[in-house]
Design a protein around this motif. Structure first.
Motif, PDB file in Angstrom:
ATOM      1  N   LYS A   1       0.780  -1.156   0.020  1.00  7.41           N
ATOM      2  CA  LYS A   1      -0.055  -0.005   0.028  1.00  7.41           C
ATOM      3  C   LYS A   1       0.856   1.462  -0.016  1.00  7.41           C
ATOM      4  N   CYS A   2       2.238   1.171   0.439  1.00  9.59           N
ATOM      5  CA  CYS A   2       2.919   2.115   0.530  1.00  9.59           C
ATOM      6  C   CYS A   2       3.959   2.643  -0.640  1.00  9.59           C
TER       7      CYS A   2
ATOM      8  N   CYS B   1       6.098  -2.662   7.704  1.00  8.75           N
ATOM      9  CA  CYS B   1       6.439  -2.040   6.649  1.00  8.75           C
ATOM     10  C   CYS B   1       7.426  -0.955   7.005  1.00  8.75           C
TER      11      CYS B   1
ATOM     12  N   PHE C   1       8.308   1.994   5.524  1.00 13.04           N
ATOM     13  CA  PHE C   1       7.581   3.124   5.492  1.00 13.04           C
ATOM     14  C   PHE C   1       6.776   3.493   6.426  1.00 13.04           C
ATOM     15  N   CYS C   2       6.145   2.480   7.052  1.00 16.74           N
ATOM     16  CA  CYS C   2       4.843   3.022   8.202  1.00 16.74           C
ATOM     17  C   CYS C   2       5.567   3.041   9.426  1.00 16.74           C
TER      18      CYS C   2
HETATM   19 ZN   LIG Z   1       3.802   1.111   4.933  1.00 12.02          ZN
END
Ligand SMILES: [Zn+2]
Length: 235
Positions: free
Chosen positions: A144-145, A205, A207-208
């Motif tokens: 999703k990222c 993740c 990124f998260c």
């Molecule tokens: Zn993410």
């Protein structure tokens, strides 16, 4: 005061007393390896990573710089290092032959099927049987990222991937979301022959999570997560 955890590990790999491994968290650097008593005797092997499909077999500490993205060894005392910041680190372990691999799987190495090369090298050098191999897929930027351009989808399509299983459309025209972990999981199952139950995944993740480094989020070229696997010396 407790010491904060410095790396993630996979219970399915922790069961082997001859093996060490970890997916480093933010703040765990190469120089910290020798501060860990259980890692202190290891020699870290760090490649100049290129986003290639180049995998090296090591039977001793390398004398020259290795330009590539995968390492395999059955030699105790070497600590195979993969540096990441969004790319997927993958470990392979062969409990029958006591051999391991560490592989850097960004999108370029993934469509070039670096995991197929790494498993092939383990078969050639150690007689590793795909159905006996274990894999650990670490933290990476999740679908999703992770937005990519159509050229990425085209590269995977040309390499024979079932793009419907690993790409999802983006809201932006000509952009797609890529599931890097699933692309590599499918390679291991469909092209190498690992048993699905022998593939362990860390769902995190980059990124998260503030505990992980993300190049796309931080735009820091220096910061890398340190991922490591090795075979202990027996005394
Ligand atoms: Zn993410």
């Amino acid at each position: 005061m407790s010491v904060p955890k410095q790396y993630l590990s996979i219970p399915g790999l922790d069961v082997f007393p001859w093996l060490v491994h970890g997916f480093g968290l933010a703040g765990f650097n190469l120089k910290d390896i020798h501060k860990e008593p259980w890692l202190a005797s290891f020699q870290p092997v760090v490649m100049k990573q290129l986003h290639s499909a180049q995998v090296f077999w090591l039977d001793r500490f390398p004398e020259t710089r290795l330009d590539g993205d995968g390492l395999v060894t059955a030699s105790p005392g070497l600590l195979l290092i993969i540096k990441t910041a969004d790319c997927l680190p993958v470990f392979l372990a062969d409990p029958e032959n006591r051999a391991v691999a560490a592989v850097h799987c960004g999108w370029r190495s993934t469509w070039q099927k670096i995991l197929v090369s790494a498993c092939g090298l383990m078969q050639e050098k150690f007689g590793s049987r795909p159905e006996a191999l274990l894999a650990g897929l670490g933290p990476c930027i999740e679908r999703k990222c992770y937005e990519v351009g159509h050229e990425v989808l085209e590269a995977f399509s040309a390499a024979g991937f079932d793009t419907g299983k690993i790409f999802a459309p983006s809201l932006i025209k000509d952009k797609f979301h890529l599931d890097l972990r699933e692309a590599n999981r499918l390679l291991l199952v469909d092209e190498v022959g690992l048993k699905p139950e022998n593939i362990y995944q860390v769902s995190a993740c980059t990124f998260c999570s503030p505990d992980l480094y993300s190049y796309r989020r931080d735009r820091q070229t220096e910061r890398r997560l340190i991922n490591f696997i090795g075979i202990k010396e027996t005394d």
